[in-house]
Motif scaffolding. Sequence first.
Motif, PDB file in Angstrom:
ATOM      1  N   VAL A   1       7.708   7.469   2.174  1.00  0.00           N
ATOM      2  CA  VAL A   1       7.036   7.819   0.925  1.00  0.00           C
ATOM      3  C   VAL A   1       6.992   9.336   0.750  1.00  0.00           C
ATOM      4  O   VAL A   1       7.366   9.874  -0.311  1.00  0.00           O
TER       5      VAL A   1
ATOM      6  N   GLU B   1       2.668  14.779  -8.158  1.00  0.00           N
ATOM      7  CA  GLU B   1       3.775  15.737  -8.065  1.00  0.00           C
ATOM      8  C   GLU B   1       4.238  16.142  -9.461  1.00  0.00           C
ATOM      9  O   GLU B   1       4.501  17.327  -9.726  1.00  0.00           O
ATOM     10  N   ARG B   2       4.318  15.187 -10.365  1.00  0.00           N
ATOM     11  CA  ARG B   2       4.836  15.463 -11.704  1.00  0.00           C
ATOM     12  C   ARG B   2       3.862  16.232 -12.588  1.00  0.00           C
ATOM     13  O   ARG B   2       4.277  17.035 -13.418  1.00  0.00           O
TER      14      ARG B   2
ATOM     15  N   ALA C   1       3.838   1.493  -1.286  1.00  0.00           N
ATOM     16  CA  ALA C   1       4.401   1.606  -2.642  1.00  0.00           C
ATOM     17  C   ALA C   1       3.382   2.194  -3.614  1.00  0.00           C
ATOM     18  O   ALA C   1       3.719   3.024  -4.470  1.00  0.00           O
ATOM     19  N   VAL C   2       2.123   1.775  -3.485  1.00  0.00           N
ATOM     20  CA  VAL C   2       1.065   2.325  -4.344  1.00  0.00           C
ATOM     21  C   VAL C   2       0.897   3.825  -4.088  1.00  0.00           C
ATOM     22  O   VAL C   2       0.755   4.624  -5.024  1.00  0.00           O
TER      23      VAL C   2
ATOM     24  N   ILE D   1       9.049  11.603  -2.140  1.00  0.00           N
ATOM     25  CA  ILE D   1       8.394  12.534  -3.066  1.00  0.00           C
ATOM     26  C   ILE D   1       8.954  13.939  -2.880  1.00  0.00           C
ATOM     27  O   ILE D   1       9.140  14.688  -3.843  1.00  0.00           O
TER      28      ILE D   1
ATOM     29  N   ARG E   1       3.664  10.521  -6.562  1.00  0.00           N
ATOM     30  CA  ARG E   1       4.665  10.966  -7.521  1.00  0.00           C
ATOM     31  C   ARG E   1       3.986  11.447  -8.814  1.00  0.00           C
ATOM     32  O   ARG E   1       4.412  12.433  -9.430  1.00  0.00           O
ATOM     33  N   HIS E   2       2.919  10.751  -9.219  1.00  0.00           N
ATOM     34  CA  HIS E   2       2.173  11.173 -10.407  1.00  0.00           C
ATOM     35  C   HIS E   2       1.584  12.572 -10.192  1.00  0.00           C
ATOM     36  O   HIS E   2       1.688  13.441 -11.073  1.00  0.00           O
TER      37      HIS E   2
ATOM     38  N   TYR F   1       3.167   5.823  -3.075  1.00  0.00           N
ATOM     39  CA  TYR F   1       4.323   6.508  -3.668  1.00  0.00           C
ATOM     40  C   TYR F   1       4.090   6.767  -5.155  1.00  0.00           C
ATOM     41  O   TYR F   1       4.344   7.877  -5.649  1.00  0.00           O
ATOM     42  N   VAL F   2       3.601   5.768  -5.866  1.00  0.00           N
ATOM     43  CA  VAL F   2       3.357   5.919  -7.302  1.00  0.00           C
ATOM     44  C   VAL F   2       2.299   6.998  -7.558  1.00  0.00           C
ATOM     45  O   VAL F   2       2.459   7.863  -8.431  1.00  0.00           O
ATOM     46  N   VAL F   3       1.216   6.967  -6.760  1.00  0.00           N
ATOM     47  CA  VAL F   3       0.132   7.941  -6.953  1.00  0.00           C
ATOM     48  C   VAL F   3       0.613   9.353  -6.628  1.00  0.00           C
ATOM     49  O   VAL F   3       0.374  10.304  -7.400  1.00  0.00           O
TER      50      VAL F   3
ATOM     51  N   CYS G   1       0.836  -1.211   0.000  1.00  0.00           N
ATOM     52  CA  CYS G   1       0.000   0.000   0.000  1.00  0.00           C
ATOM     53  C   CYS G   1       0.866   1.255   0.000  1.00  0.00           C
ATOM     54  O   CYS G   1       0.545   2.240  -0.685  1.00  0.00           O
TER      55      CYS G   1
END
Length: 382
Positions: free
Chosen positions: A251, A199-200, A189-190, A255, A196-197, A192-194, A187
């Motif tokens: 996490v 953030e970008r 890790a998920v 970020i 980071r998205h 982190y991906v969300v 969870c």
Amino acid sequence: MSDFGFHTLALLVVIGMVGPLLTAVPRLAIPVIIGELAAGMLVGRTGFDIVDTTNPTFALLANIGFALVMFVVGTHVPVRDPTLRAGIWKAVLRAVLVGAVAAVLGVLIAEAFDTDHAALYAVLMASSSAAVALPIIDALGIDGPQVLSVKAQIAVADAACIVLLPLAINPSRAPQAALGALAVLVCAAVLYVVLRHFERNGTRKRVRGYSKRHQLALELRISLILLFALSALALSMHVSIMLAGFALGLVVNAIGEPKRLARQLLGITEGFFGPLFFVWLGATLQVRELIDHPQFIGLGVALGVGAVVAHGIGRAVGQQLPYSVMAAAQLGVPVAAATLGAEEGLLGPGEPAALILGALVTIGATSIAGEVAKRRQPVEAR
């Protein structure tokens, strides 16, 4: 004091002020946390038994404090430092060597004190504490390759032992604890991906600007939502909320934690929930049991000395001894072990207090090693 109201909260905040007051005395050089634990012991089961640590409201607030403390600790691990990442493999090698020595010492100590907690002792002695060691290093103003290397080692050991603790403290439930730890980490890790998205693509920046203009503290609110949701998952999977808080902190740190959020988190944690947790923890400890079971005094000293000896193995692979000792600093893992042991009856009378005693030994050794490293650094630089 079985009821819990504003009068109890006021009393607990006053008790928590003992930590900062003791820290203000330069000659004592007592960490804030030690003062808060001692104050909790005075008003808890060891002392006058003024506060009821079994009160559900008190326990809930303390758990929130524990989760926030570990969240802040996770945000302080320098995962974004490129020089730290460059030396990560050497740090992993030293952490593995320390773990091997700690495993042997754990068996010996368990045999010597006639307990069946060899795995727990090994994890404790192999652990490090970014919350203790990194502020000491920064306060001393020391730097250089050795410092960056030991920071990486502390981060690796801290993260690994937080994951391993639920497996070690109750081996009979290791498969269930492993599954729960995996669920929390997946969870995280998920998230982190969300994040980071967001953030970008600029969403996080727009939310931050809107929140700042309207004084809404949206980032703090979202962080607390994620923290409480991850903690709820951890508890439902019978895993310590320590892992949830630490994982989310990593996490957010990976970020990029905004300074505004850092100040807000530090305020609510160090200003209220953190001291409340450490007072509660001190109040739950029954130090009098160490008098009835004096062998556990020896256990605490053995764990502290064992941690210093285990981390001293870094000297064999080129690490200077002061930095090896500084990596032995413990806090979060022994506190979590004492908390879990007291709540679930996994430890014998006096054993939780012995774990905290061992952590205090390592903190003292780390402070001394830091001063030695500071005195040596100018000579090495020349």
